[in-house]
Motif scaffolding. Structure first.
Motif, short mmCIF file in Angstrom:
data_model
loop_
_atom_site.label_atom_id
_atom_site.label_comp_id
_atom_site.label_asym_id
_atom_site.label_seq_id
_atom_site.Cartn_x
_atom_site.Cartn_y
_atom_site.Cartn_z
N LEU A 1 0.83 -1.20 0.00
CA LEU A 1 0.00 0.00 0.00
C LEU A 1 0.87 1.25 0.00
N SER B 1 -9.68 4.03 -1.46
CA SER B 1 -10.37 2.82 -1.01
C SER B 1 -10.46 1.77 -2.12
N VAL C 1 -7.12 -0.04 -2.52
CA VAL C 1 -6.83 -0.99 -1.44
C VAL C 1 -7.53 -2.32 -1.73
N VAL D 1 -7.42 -0.87 7.60
CA VAL D 1 -7.20 0.35 6.82
C VAL D 1 -8.34 1.30 7.14
N ILE E 1 -6.71 6.97 2.30
CA ILE E 1 -6.29 6.31 3.54
C ILE E 1 -5.97 7.38 4.57
N LEU F 1 -3.36 3.38 9.21
CA LEU F 1 -3.36 1.92 9.21
C LEU F 1 -3.16 1.42 10.64
#
Length: 149
Positions: free
Chosen positions: A15, A21, A24, A53, A67, A70
């Motif tokens: 990532l 989104s 991912v 995430v 994002i 995390l």
């Protein structure tokens, strides 16, 4: 926000902070868990990877949701608490034998042709009376008291 300056090493699972989104999900596949929405920012979890995430926005329909941060943790064992078909977080077990976990009735139905023989043998074993074993002293006293009553 303090996270975009993260440069100690690369992000896990390939990532990058510029991923949205949809990126991912393309890179990691269908998540095992989803959380948030409404008044909270949305996020997705990958239990087998040990990764949650979290995204910046609250809308599940936003494919361009960046994002935010995390959460990295010890990955879960695929056999413990995970769907036996797809690997998502299991929400229930086979009602007959309780030995197989599933995330949905769809996964349970798709697995039935493979699971039904194991299911029948496990369920049959549970119905058999336990093998005879010597009773403990406490059990003998309780049994004697019941017989006298």
């Amino acid at each position: 926000d303090g996270f975009t300056a993260y440069s100690a090493s690369s992000l896990p699972a390939g990532l990058s902070w510029s991923d949205k989104s949809r990126d991912v999900v393309k890179k990691l596949g269908e998540p095992s868990d989803k959380f948030g929405g409404g008044r909270m920012e949305v996020g997705i979890g990958y239990e087998l990877l040990g990764l949650d995430v979290h995204f910046a926005h609250k809308n599940w329909d936003d494919a361009e949701n960046p994002i935010r941060f995390l959460a990295v943790y010890r990955p879960k064992d695929a056999a413990c608490g995970m769907c036996g078909v797809c690997g998502k977080l299991a929400r229930f077990r086979c009602a007959q034998c309780s030995s197989r976990s599933y995330c949905s009735s769809t996964c349970q139905r798709s697995d039935w042709s493979r699971h039904k023989q194991d299911c029948a043998s496990v369920a049959a074993a549970r119905l058999q009376p336990p093998t005879s074993r010597p009773a403990s002293a406490g059990h003998k006293r309780a049994q004697t008291a019941l017989e006298k009553a």
